[in-house]
Design an enzyme around this catalytic site. Structure first.
Site, PDB file in Angstrom:
ATOM      1  N   SER A 127       0.836  -1.205   0.000  1.00 26.26           N
ATOM      2  CA  SER A 127       0.000   0.000   0.000  1.00 26.26           C
ATOM      3  C   SER A 127       0.868   1.252   0.000  1.00 26.26           C
ATOM      4  O   SER A 127       1.996   1.248   0.513  1.00 26.26           O
ATOM      5  CB  SER A 127      -0.851  -0.030   1.273  1.00 26.26           C
ATOM      6  OG  SER A 127      -1.405   1.235   1.526  1.00 26.26           O
ATOM      7  N   TYR A 152      -2.280  -1.557  10.934  1.00 19.55           N
ATOM      8  CA  TYR A 152      -2.507  -2.054   9.566  1.00 19.55           C
ATOM      9  C   TYR A 152      -1.318  -1.693   8.676  1.00 19.55           C
ATOM     10  O   TYR A 152      -0.723  -2.535   8.011  1.00 19.55           O
ATOM     11  CB  TYR A 152      -3.805  -1.462   8.980  1.00 19.55           C
ATOM     12  CG  TYR A 152      -3.862  -1.580   7.476  1.00 19.55           C
ATOM     13  CD1 TYR A 152      -4.090  -2.816   6.874  1.00 19.55           C
ATOM     14  CD2 TYR A 152      -3.642  -0.469   6.642  1.00 19.55           C
ATOM     15  CE1 TYR A 152      -4.095  -2.937   5.489  1.00 19.55           C
ATOM     16  CE2 TYR A 152      -3.658  -0.587   5.271  1.00 19.55           C
ATOM     17  CZ  TYR A 152      -3.889  -1.819   4.698  1.00 19.55           C
ATOM     18  OH  TYR A 152      -3.889  -1.948   3.331  1.00 19.55           O
ATOM     19  N   LYS A 156       2.061  -3.863   6.610  1.00 19.48           N
ATOM     20  CA  LYS A 156       2.531  -3.768   5.213  1.00 19.48           C
ATOM     21  C   LYS A 156       4.044  -3.524   5.192  1.00 19.48           C
ATOM     22  O   LYS A 156       4.766  -4.135   4.413  1.00 19.48           O
ATOM     23  CB  LYS A 156       1.808  -2.646   4.458  1.00 19.48           C
ATOM     24  CG  LYS A 156       0.312  -2.865   4.274  1.00 19.48           C
ATOM     25  CD  LYS A 156       0.013  -4.079   3.424  1.00 19.48           C
ATOM     26  CE  LYS A 156      -1.470  -4.327   3.246  1.00 19.48           C
ATOM     27  NZ  LYS A 156      -1.784  -5.692   2.764  1.00 19.48           N
TER      28      LYS A 156
HETATM   29  P1  NAD Z   1     -10.946  -7.249   1.081  1.00 20.20           P
HETATM   30  O1  NAD Z   1     -11.161  -7.271   2.558  1.00 20.20           O
HETATM   31  O2  NAD Z   1     -12.105  -7.036   0.198  1.00 20.20           O
HETATM   32  O3  NAD Z   1     -10.206  -8.599   0.637  1.00 20.20           O
HETATM   33  C1  NAD Z   1      -9.330  -9.312   1.485  1.00 20.20           C
HETATM   34  C2  NAD Z   1      -9.807 -10.762   1.501  1.00 20.20           C
HETATM   35  O4  NAD Z   1      -8.926 -11.526   2.342  1.00 20.20           O
HETATM   36  C3  NAD Z   1     -11.215 -10.920   2.068  1.00 20.20           C
HETATM   37  O5  NAD Z   1     -11.999 -11.651   1.143  1.00 20.20           O
HETATM   38  C4  NAD Z   1     -11.014 -11.697   3.375  1.00 20.20           C
HETATM   39  O6  NAD Z   1     -12.086 -12.573   3.624  1.00 20.20           O
HETATM   40  C5  NAD Z   1      -9.712 -12.431   3.097  1.00 20.20           C
HETATM   41  N1  NAD Z   1      -8.910 -12.779   4.274  1.00 20.20           N
HETATM   42  C6  NAD Z   1      -8.513 -11.979   5.292  1.00 20.20           C
HETATM   43  N2  NAD Z   1      -7.772 -12.676   6.170  1.00 20.20           N
HETATM   44  C7  NAD Z   1      -7.670 -13.946   5.682  1.00 20.20           C
HETATM   45  C8  NAD Z   1      -7.040 -15.132   6.125  1.00 20.20           C
HETATM   46  N3  NAD Z   1      -6.367 -15.164   7.281  1.00 20.20           N
HETATM   47  N4  NAD Z   1      -7.149 -16.247   5.379  1.00 20.20           N
HETATM   48  C9  NAD Z   1      -7.850 -16.246   4.217  1.00 20.20           C
HETATM   49  N5  NAD Z   1      -8.480 -15.159   3.744  1.00 20.20           N
HETATM   50  C10 NAD Z   1      -8.390 -14.012   4.473  1.00 20.20           C
HETATM   51  O7  NAD Z   1      -9.804  -6.157   0.806  1.00 20.20           O
HETATM   52  P2  NAD Z   1      -9.269  -5.577  -0.570  1.00 20.20           P
HETATM   53  O8  NAD Z   1      -9.628  -4.147  -0.623  1.00 20.20           O
HETATM   54  O9  NAD Z   1      -9.622  -6.455  -1.695  1.00 20.20           O
HETATM   55  O10 NAD Z   1      -7.701  -5.644  -0.290  1.00 20.20           O
HETATM   56  C11 NAD Z   1      -6.899  -6.719  -0.727  1.00 20.20           C
HETATM   57  C12 NAD Z   1      -5.467  -6.488  -0.266  1.00 20.20           C
HETATM   58  O11 NAD Z   1      -5.009  -5.243  -0.793  1.00 20.20           O
HETATM   59  C13 NAD Z   1      -5.316  -6.395   1.246  1.00 20.20           C
HETATM   60  O12 NAD Z   1      -4.099  -7.012   1.619  1.00 20.20           O
HETATM   61  C14 NAD Z   1      -5.253  -4.906   1.492  1.00 20.20           C
HETATM   62  O13 NAD Z   1      -4.551  -4.588   2.673  1.00 20.20           O
HETATM   63  C15 NAD Z   1      -4.504  -4.435   0.259  1.00 20.20           C
HETATM   64  N6  NAD Z   1      -4.749  -3.010  -0.044  1.00 20.20           N
HETATM   65  C16 NAD Z   1      -6.027  -2.565  -0.161  1.00 20.20           C
HETATM   66  C17 NAD Z   1      -6.262  -1.206  -0.386  1.00 20.20           C
HETATM   67  C18 NAD Z   1      -7.673  -0.676  -0.498  1.00 20.20           C
HETATM   68  O14 NAD Z   1      -7.852   0.533  -0.345  1.00 20.20           O
HETATM   69  N7  NAD Z   1      -8.685  -1.499  -0.747  1.00 20.20           N
HETATM   70  C19 NAD Z   1      -5.178  -0.314  -0.506  1.00 20.20           C
HETATM   71  C20 NAD Z   1      -3.883  -0.817  -0.396  1.00 20.20           C
HETATM   72  C21 NAD Z   1      -3.684  -2.174  -0.155  1.00 20.20           C
HETATM   73  N1  UFG Z   2     -12.879  11.212   3.229  1.00 19.97           N
HETATM   74  C1  UFG Z   2     -13.886  12.086   3.567  1.00 19.97           C
HETATM   75  N2  UFG Z   2     -15.042  11.565   4.069  1.00 19.97           N
HETATM   76  C2  UFG Z   2     -15.243  10.228   4.248  1.00 19.97           C
HETATM   77  C3  UFG Z   2     -14.195   9.340   3.894  1.00 19.97           C
HETATM   78  C4  UFG Z   2     -13.024   9.863   3.396  1.00 19.97           C
HETATM   79  O1  UFG Z   2     -13.746  13.304   3.426  1.00 19.97           O
HETATM   80  O2  UFG Z   2     -16.311   9.819   4.722  1.00 19.97           O
HETATM   81  C5  UFG Z   2     -11.634  11.756   2.644  1.00 19.97           C
HETATM   82  C6  UFG Z   2     -10.401  11.486   3.481  1.00 19.97           C
HETATM   83  O3  UFG Z   2     -10.222  12.482   4.455  1.00 19.97           O
HETATM   84  C7  UFG Z   2      -9.310  11.461   2.404  1.00 19.97           C
HETATM   85  C8  UFG Z   2     -10.025  10.892   1.174  1.00 19.97           C
HETATM   86  O4  UFG Z   2     -11.407  11.101   1.411  1.00 19.97           O
HETATM   87  O5  UFG Z   2      -8.897  12.764   2.105  1.00 19.97           O
HETATM   88  C9  UFG Z   2      -9.786   9.412   0.957  1.00 19.97           C
HETATM   89  O6  UFG Z   2     -10.082   8.681   2.137  1.00 19.97           O
HETATM   90  P1  UFG Z   2     -10.200   7.095   2.138  1.00 19.97           P
HETATM   91  O7  UFG Z   2     -10.551   6.686   3.542  1.00 19.97           O
HETATM   92  O8  UFG Z   2     -11.089   6.634   1.050  1.00 19.97           O
HETATM   93  O9  UFG Z   2      -8.732   6.620   1.751  1.00 19.97           O
HETATM   94  P2  UFG Z   2      -7.338   6.882   2.484  1.00 19.97           P
HETATM   95  O10 UFG Z   2      -6.473   7.584   1.480  1.00 19.97           O
HETATM   96  O11 UFG Z   2      -7.488   7.508   3.790  1.00 19.97           O
HETATM   97  O12 UFG Z   2      -6.865   5.382   2.771  1.00 19.97           O
HETATM   98  C10 UFG Z   2      -6.388   4.559   1.745  1.00 19.97           C
HETATM   99  C11 UFG Z   2      -6.663   3.085   2.060  1.00 19.97           C
HETATM  100  C12 UFG Z   2      -5.843   2.632   3.242  1.00 19.97           C
HETATM  101  C13 UFG Z   2      -4.405   3.028   3.092  1.00 19.97           C
HETATM  102  C14 UFG Z   2      -4.284   4.502   2.830  1.00 19.97           C
HETATM  103  C15 UFG Z   2      -2.881   4.977   2.620  1.00 19.97           C
HETATM  104  O13 UFG Z   2      -8.023   2.882   2.344  1.00 19.97           O
HETATM  105  O14 UFG Z   2      -5.907   1.222   3.302  1.00 19.97           O
HETATM  106  O15 UFG Z   2      -5.021   4.800   1.638  1.00 19.97           O
HETATM  107  O16 UFG Z   2      -2.350   4.399   1.486  1.00 19.97           O
HETATM  108  F1  UFG Z   2      -3.718   2.731   4.233  1.00 19.97           F
END
Ligand code: NAD
Ligand code: UFG
Length: 340
Positions: A127, A152, A156
């Protein structure tokens, strides 16, 4: 023969979209997910979209004996894409033990089994959070990785380090670290998308629920940042583009790259108010909002330099925020109570 890819977390938001991209590009995905944050119905929806029902193991990666059985059963794995993990920043602050335990134990089990079964390729979902508070934007892969402000993010940072150290001791292991910026949007069919439990923490799912009347208004967290309209700027990337980035990363593995890291974003920053207006324009709806105080831990501006992914993977984002807003709204309307 099709290359077989183990996809942990493959029924989740990004994982399910990547499974579709894998199938569409001639790979055979094998999903492992314990369904702690997704539904088994996702497997059927992938089948509806692609015509292929992916192999699915409802297994917890922290349960090593059950996870080993998957490796015993699923021969000839080319590599693993490791999405499985808990991902809610705020929740990780109140449940640090659960977050460190789930994210680290699942990864250590996976690596140990990869070594035992001689699976030499891993792509990891990292991330932008590993960059901490950026000193300058756009962020490049060479910018320093910093200790995170929440458990969290710290998982990473730690997992990136664990993977690098494992490569040092096991040189045949290829590691692709993909640092995602802000994934948004949904599959254009409306069948798959982001399905958070309870009130969404992230911007797009929140806006989508306001749009269908499930939530009354959006709280905009701060309009006094040093940005043109005062609201926070992020690099929002369509989840289908992100999924294609994983296919490009798999192709890269053929070069035996060792450890490589790529930012996956669009290279463009968009403010919260620009997202609100894009959503309104894309979908012909009104999004009521209120300006509120800044949210603790948020940075003003965060976006990626994605030149490296383009130069070395031949990948770049093709969709824009309007596409993502349309797709997110379609998914929300078709699944007002999430995926059932
Ligand atoms: P998500 O929660 O939709 O998907 C993660 C999946 O992993 C889920 O289906 C959950 O059931 C499964 N899971 C969790 N722990 C497990 C375990 N111990 N064994 C088996 N399955 C397990 O999340 P996502 O948004 O699809 O994110 C996927 C990956 O990308 C994550 O590692 C997350 O940290 C990373 N990531 C997500 C974002 C974002 O904003 N969505 C940003 C940066 C990184
Ligand atoms: N925001 C609002 N109102 C809301 C939700 C978000 O104004 O109800 C704003 C936040 O302040 C930020 C932007 O929208 O400025 C994006 O917020 P998100 O929560 O959607 O995303 P973040 O950038 O905070 O977080 C994301 C991922 C995290 C990761 C982080 C840093 O969700 O997993 O980027 O990479 F850790």
């Amino acid at each position: 023969m099709k290359k077989r890819i183990l996809v942990t977390g493959g029924t989740g938001f990004i994982g399910s979209e990547t499974v579709i991209a894998l199938i569409e590009n001639g790979y055979e995905p094998v999903i492992v997910d314990n369904l702690c944050n997704s539904k088994e119905a996702v497997v059927g929806r992938i089948e509806t979209i692609t015509g292929v029902r992916p192999i699915f193991h409802p297994v917890d990666c922290c349960d090593k004996a059950a996870f080993r059985k998957v490796f015993e059963e699923e021969k000839d794995l080319y590599g693993v894409i490791h999405f499985a993990g808990l991902k809610a920043v705020g929740e990780s602050v109140s449940k640090p033990i659960e977050y460190y335990s789930n994210n680290l134990v699942s990864t250590l089990n996976l690596l140990d089994l990869m070594r035992e079964f001689d699976v030499r390729n891993i792509i990891f979902s990292s991330s932008a959070t590993v960059y901490g508070v950026p000193e300058r934007v756009p962020l490049k892969e060479t910018d320093p990785v910093q200790s995170a402000t929440n458990p969290y993010g710290e998982t990473k940072v730690m997992i990136e380090r664990i993977l690098e150290d494992t490569h040092k001791a096991w040189k045949d292991l290829n590691v692709v670290l993909l640092r995602y910026f802000n994934p948004i949007g949904a599959h254009p069919s409306g069948l798959l998308g982001e399905d958070p439990n309870g009130i969404p923490n992230n911007l797009l799912p929140y806006v989508s629920q306001v749009a269908i009347g499930k939530l009354k208004f959006l709280s905009v967290y701060g309009d006094d940042y040093p940005t043109p309209d005062g609201t926070g700027i992020r690099d929002y990337i369509h989840v289908c583009d992100l999924a294609e980035g994983h296919v490009a990363a798999i192709r890269k593995l053929a070069d035996n790259p060792g450890v490589v890291v790529y930012n996956l974003g669009t290279g463009k920053g968009t403010s919260v108010l620009e997202i609100v207006h894009a959503f309104e324009e894309a979908n012909g709806v009104k999004i009521p909002y209120q300006i509120e105080a800044r949210r603790a831990g948020d940075v003003a501006e965060n976006y990626a330099n994605c030149d490296k992914a383009f130069e070395e993977l031949g990948w770049k984002a093709r969709r824009n925020v309007l596409d993502a807003c349309k797709d997110a709204y379609r998914f929300q309307k078709m699944n007002p109570n999430g995926i059932q």
